[in-house]
Scaffold this motif. Structure first.
Motif, mmCIF file in Angstrom:
data_model
loop_
_atom_site.group_PDB
_atom_site.id
_atom_site.type_symbol
_atom_site.label_atom_id
_atom_site.label_comp_id
_atom_site.label_asym_id
_atom_site.label_seq_id
_atom_site.Cartn_x
_atom_site.Cartn_y
_atom_site.Cartn_z
ATOM 1 N N CYS A 133 36.042 4.708 19.175
ATOM 2 C CA CYS A 133 36.096 5.927 18.544
ATOM 3 C C CYS A 133 36.451 5.615 17.132
ATOM 4 C CB CYS A 133 37.211 6.790 19.174
ATOM 5 S SG CYS A 133 36.997 7.071 20.652
ATOM 6 N N TRP A 147 27.139 1.143 24.723
ATOM 7 C CA TRP A 147 27.138 2.641 24.891
ATOM 8 C C TRP A 147 25.900 3.179 24.310
ATOM 9 C CZ3 TRP A 147 30.813 4.003 28.149
ATOM 10 C CH2 TRP A 147 31.921 3.009 28.388
ATOM 11 N N SER A 154 35.374 11.116 29.150
ATOM 12 C CA SER A 154 35.238 9.921 29.126
ATOM 13 C C SER A 154 34.764 9.356 27.983
ATOM 14 C CB SER A 154 34.433 9.536 30.362
ATOM 15 O OG SER A 154 33.293 9.647 30.069
ATOM 16 N N SER A 214 44.006 10.067 35.463
ATOM 17 C CA SER A 214 43.387 8.944 35.119
ATOM 18 C C SER A 214 42.479 8.993 33.644
ATOM 19 C CB SER A 214 42.454 8.712 36.480
ATOM 20 O OG SER A 214 41.552 9.688 36.409
ATOM 21 N N GLU A 215 42.058 10.247 33.703
ATOM 22 C CA GLU A 215 41.107 10.685 32.586
ATOM 23 C C GLU A 215 41.907 10.779 31.183
ATOM 24 O OE1 GLU A 215 41.455 14.622 34.901
ATOM 25 O OE2 GLU A 215 41.614 12.569 35.595
ATOM 26 N N PRO A 259 43.293 9.990 27.892
ATOM 27 C CA PRO A 259 43.073 8.862 26.898
ATOM 28 C C PRO A 259 44.185 8.026 26.990
ATOM 29 C CG PRO A 259 42.330 11.128 26.087
ATOM 30 C CD PRO A 259 43.038 11.413 27.318
ATOM 31 N N GLU A 260 43.975 6.897 27.234
ATOM 32 C CA GLU A 260 44.824 5.649 26.981
ATOM 33 C C GLU A 260 45.422 5.545 25.601
ATOM 34 O OE1 GLU A 260 46.268 3.331 29.121
ATOM 35 O OE2 GLU A 260 45.416 4.439 30.769
ATOM 36 N N GLN A 261 44.815 5.704 24.571
ATOM 37 C CA GLN A 261 45.251 5.742 23.241
ATOM 38 C C GLN A 261 46.434 6.385 22.920
ATOM 39 O OE1 GLN A 261 42.101 6.602 24.408
ATOM 40 N NE2 GLN A 261 40.503 6.264 22.600
ATOM 41 N N CYS A 282 30.034 -2.372 21.978
ATOM 42 C CA CYS A 282 29.799 -1.060 21.795
ATOM 43 C C CYS A 282 28.172 -0.765 21.758
ATOM 44 C CB CYS A 282 30.350 -0.753 20.271
ATOM 45 S SG CYS A 282 29.542 -1.764 19.073
ATOM 46 N N LEU A 312 35.955 9.079 25.168
ATOM 47 C CA LEU A 312 37.103 8.577 24.640
ATOM 48 C C LEU A 312 37.526 7.126 25.064
ATOM 49 C CD1 LEU A 312 38.962 11.898 23.983
ATOM 50 C CD2 LEU A 312 37.447 10.881 22.420
ATOM 51 N N TYR A 313 36.917 6.772 26.082
ATOM 52 C CA TYR A 313 36.997 5.459 26.390
ATOM 53 C C TYR A 313 36.143 4.378 25.647
ATOM 54 C CZ TYR A 313 40.228 6.772 29.984
ATOM 55 O OH TYR A 313 41.555 7.086 30.718
ATOM 56 N N ARG A 314 35.223 4.679 24.980
ATOM 57 C CA ARG A 314 34.433 4.033 24.084
ATOM 58 C C ARG A 314 35.133 3.849 22.912
ATOM 59 N NH1 ARG A 314 28.647 6.462 23.247
ATOM 60 N NH2 ARG A 314 28.812 6.798 25.694
#
Length: 333
Positions: A96, A279, A90, A67-68, A70-72, A276, A92-94
Motif C-alpha cells: 500500500c 497483484w 483484502s 482475520s480480515e 489489517p495487520e498493519q 507486487c 490492504l494485504y498487498r
C-alpha cells in the motif's frame, strides 16, 4: 493491543466489545480478560441497532482480532477497535502506498498525484488516500483509470458522501477498491476526525507520498505519523514561490526523500517487494497464464532489465515460473 488475546475470543464477544459505548481503555481491559461487556436492556438494543445500521448502509464490519482486520494497524498504540467498510478489505494485504496533499492544490499538484498514483497502481500497489478534494481525489481517480486498486479512508461513515461532489467517486471505489472508516454508518465528519483518519492512512501504507502541501497542511500530520511508525516518507518538490510548496519543502529539510519522479518510488518498491507485480497480473486476470516479459514491462512501466533483475527474488504470496526464454508465469502460493 494484544492481537492474540483478541483473536482467542469468540467473534460475537469481540464485536459486542468493539461496538459498545464504553471507553477505549475499558474495551482493551475486557479483551484482555476475555469477557463481554454488561450491556443491559438498552445496551442490547443499541447493539442490535448498530448491526442493523451497518446492514442498511451496505457495509461490513471487521473487529480487532478478525482475520480480515489489517495487520498493519496492530502496530498502532491504539488501533481502531472496529472498522466499517464497503468493498474488498483484502486489498490492504498487498503493498500500500499513501498519496496525500492539499485540497486546494495547483494543477502541478494534481499532476504529481496522478503521475505517482498511476505509476504505483500499474505495479500492483493499492493506492491509499483520504477521499478529500484535490490531491486525494486525483490519486484515487488515477488508480481507477489504470485498472488498479485504491483504498479511501474516511473521516465519516462509509455511507456519508463528504465532500458531496465525490459521491460518484466513492461509489466507484466501493465497487473497485475499498471504502474504510472507524466511524459508524451515518456519522458526520467533524474537524477532529480528519487527523484521526490520517493516522490510519499512515499505518496502512509502507510509504507516504506528499504531493503538495502548505505549511500547516493536514498532510504533514500523515507524514509525521508515518515517520513515527518507520514508514518511508517522500515529498514532491514544488515552486519556491508557491505557498503550496512550503509544507513539502519543510518535509525535505526534515529528512523526507525528495521525489523528483515517480520512477524513483517504483524502483524502491520493486527492490523491496518484487512480488507486487503479481497483484497487477491478478487485477488484469493474468495469473497462471504465460506472459511475455516485454508485455510485463509495458503494463508495469518497468524497464525489462529492471524487471528481470528483481523478479526471481519474488517471495510470498506468488511463485514465478519460467515458460521459455521470453515468457514467465505468476501463480498464487
Amino acid at each position: 493491543m494484544d492481537r492474540e488475546s483478541a483473536r482467542s475470543l469468540d467473534r460475537g464477544i469481540r464485536l459486542s466489545i468493539a461496538l459498545s459505548s464504553v471507553p477505549y481503555a475499558e474495551k482493551e481491559r475486557l479483551i484482555m480478560e476475555g469477557r463481554a461487556p454488561y450491556l443491559g436492556r438498552s445496551g442490547v438494543r443499541d447493539y442490535q441497532d448498530a448491526l442493523d445500521m451497518i446492514t442498511k448502509a451496505g457495509a461490513k464490519v471487521a473487529a480487532v482480532g478478525d482475520s480480515e482486520y489489517p495487520e498493519q494497524l496492530y502496530r498502532m498504540e491504539s488501533p481502531p477497535m472496529v472498522l466499517y467498510y464497503r468493498g474488498d478489505l483484502s486489498l490492504l494485504y498487498r503493498p500500500c502506498i499513501a498519496i496525500v496533499g492539499s485540497r486546494d492544490c495547483s494543477e502541478y499538484g494534481r499532476f504529481a498525484a496522478r503521475a505517482t498514483s498511476s505509476a504505483v497502481s500499474r505495479l500492483g500497489a493499492c493506492v491509499v488516500s483520504g477521499g478529500a478534494r484535490g490531491v486525494d481525489s486525483e490519486a484515487h481517480l488515477a488508480a481507477l483509470y489504470n485498472e488498479g486498486k485504491t483504498a479511501c479512508i474516511l473521516g465519516c461513515g462509509v455511507d456519508v458522501a463528504y465532500p458531496s461532489e465525490n459521491r460518484r467517486l466513492f461509489s466507484l471505489i466501493a465497487e473497485n477498491g475499498v471504502l474504510l472508516s472507524e466511524y459508524p454508518p451515518g456519522f458526520k465528519p467533524k474537524k477532529w476526525t480528519f487527523p484521526m483518519r490520517n493516522r490510519i492512512i499512515a499505518a496502512l501504507a509502507s510509504a507516504v507520498v506528499v504531493a503538495e502541501a502548505r505549511e500547516k497542511s493536514g498532510s504533514l500530520h500523515t507524514a509525521a505519523y508515518a515517520e513515527e511508525w518507520n514508514r518511508r516518507v517522500y515529498a514532491v518538490p514544488g515552486d519556491i514561490r508557491s505557498e503550496g510548496s512550503k509544507g513539502v519543502h519543510q518535509l525535505i529539510q526534515m529528512g523526507a526523500r525528495l521525489l523528483s519522479h515517480p520512477s524513483e518510488l517504483v524502483l524502491d518498491m520493486i527492490s523491496a517487494d518484487p512480488g507486487c507485480v503479481g497483484w497487477r497480473l491478478e487485477d488484469l486476470g493474468l495469473l497462471g497464464i504465460p506472459v511475455e516479459k516485454s508485455f510485463l514491462s509495458r503494463i508495469t512501466g518497468l524497464k525489462q532489465e529492471t524487471f528481470e533483475s528483481n523478479i526471481q527474488m519474488t517471495d510470498k504470496p506468488f511463485i514465478v515460473e519460467s515458460a521459455g526464454d521470453s515468457r514467465i508465469i505468476f501463480r498464487k502460493r
